[in-house]
Scaffold this active site. Sequence first.
Site, PDB file in Angstrom:
ATOM      1  N   GLY A 230     -26.578  -8.843  -9.744  1.00  0.00           N
ATOM      2  CA  GLY A 230     -26.172  -9.732  -9.716  1.00  0.00           C
ATOM      3  C   GLY A 230     -25.827 -10.260  -8.499  1.00  0.00           C
ATOM      4  N   SER A 231     -25.163 -11.612  -7.877  1.00  0.00           N
ATOM      5  CA  SER A 231     -25.143 -12.036  -7.206  1.00  0.00           C
ATOM      6  C   SER A 231     -22.899 -11.236  -6.356  1.00  0.00           C
ATOM      7  CB  SER A 231     -24.945 -13.318  -7.117  1.00  0.00           C
ATOM      8  OG  SER A 231     -25.243 -14.298  -7.718  1.00  0.00           O
TER       9      SER A 231
END
Length: 508
Positions: A230-231
């Site tokens: 993810g981020s």
Amino acid sequence: MNKPLRRVSVFCLILIAALMLRANWVQVVKADDYADNKNNRRAAYEKYSHPRGDFLVEGKPITSSVKTDDRQYEYLRKYEFGPMYAPITGYISPFIGSNLLESIEDDILSGKDSRLFVRKVLDTVTNKGTRGGNVALTINAKAQEAAFNGLDGKTGAAVAIDPDTGKVLAMASTPSYDPNVLAQNDRNAVAKAYDGLTLDTSKTRKTPDTNFDPKKPMDNRAIRYTYAPGSTFKLVTAAAALSSGDFKPDTVPNVPLVGGKLFYPNSTQFLPDSHPTECAGATLQKALELSCNTVFASVGQQLSQEKVKAQADAFGFNNFGKGTNQNPLDIPSRVAPSVFPAGLDQGQLMRSSIGQDSVASTPMQMAMVVAGIVNNGKVMKPYLVDELRAQNLSVLEKTQPQVANQAITPEVAQMLQDMMKGVVENGTGKSARIPGVTVGGKTGTAQRGVKNSEPPYAWFVSYAKGADGKKVAVAVVVEDSDAERNEVSGSSLAAPIAKAMMEAVVKK
């Protein structure tokens, strides 16, 4: 001597020579083969005929050997903090063997290592009996406890690394299990316990065992599972951008928004932002603080997949760019390769630049990314075993820190540290603040399942620098918890665990 007697004498000499030859063949040439034969129970009995060496954490044993009344298995392994350290030590059992460090360091622990020979002879002469050597781990006891307690009731993993050396200061995986249940000398009890920990009872047994855990408690998620990062992967994309020379933290990247939205190429689908208004026209620094998908997806496109992949490889993805099945990382337990794929189309590159699509990382790998950033761009090879020691605690072997790769320049590393510091001070990572300590971090909430049908992974990666110079890099991922789907985030679930681990190291 008459002729018949001479013949008999020669024949007897030949028999004696053949017997001596055979005895030497069995005792010298074939000794290891017979000793290691799985059907040779005497070898197994011998291993349990004396105390086994211990694993040491900060000089204190976390294992012991317990004397029994069993003549076959005189000494059995005992794990003092079983579930907390099981993903590190593994187990040793009279009936199902061993794994992880119990298997890898068996020669030292069992006393078979040739470097223990002199001590073994002296112990025999003094009638002390054979004793195994000890394995001193790199683990920080308080950090390990913070990781394990923080993950209690959740499915996930946490890793802490000393950025300067690569020492693994904590490595926890939950749900865990108690290796003591496998160390018994009761074959039936061990078999039942092992089945309960490994078998899918809904498919393999008519009478389900109530202690069965479908979440595979014997798997070490910290090094064997890969997740969409993810981020948190935006740190890698940011590193590639800064390394290119075309971007600075205050650069406002070109994001081709249409009606305030970033659409995938030739598609009506668009990439959402949690802060669309603030992300429009955001600098690279602000985009990291707010975790702007549109900004980093556009940056990835502008850089090209070759540059983003090269940066990921430099941090350790794809085994430092040497292929997923080559140059494996052993700490000394094997770490599954993290992957940033090649051959991406533009839509896939957009998603991959924000840690989605086919990007997959172990928590260990993301901890290595942060450790490289905080160590002036230098990624050190992680390791769990600090020293191998004899029975009298004299050092037989000490692990020397090794540089795995220079992933980024010191200048880029400093910019990334400052950007991560901004995430904690002004952005999505405020829950990781520690008074009097410099903290930088990055949150991540990674989608999973078809069309994001399953609860997301909650990530938090971070570093901390204490006033006395102590440093630590941390990665935490939570797969499942009792939080509602709309409450799952790296800031709320993973960051508090990372904070506790960092405090345990830098505020000790």
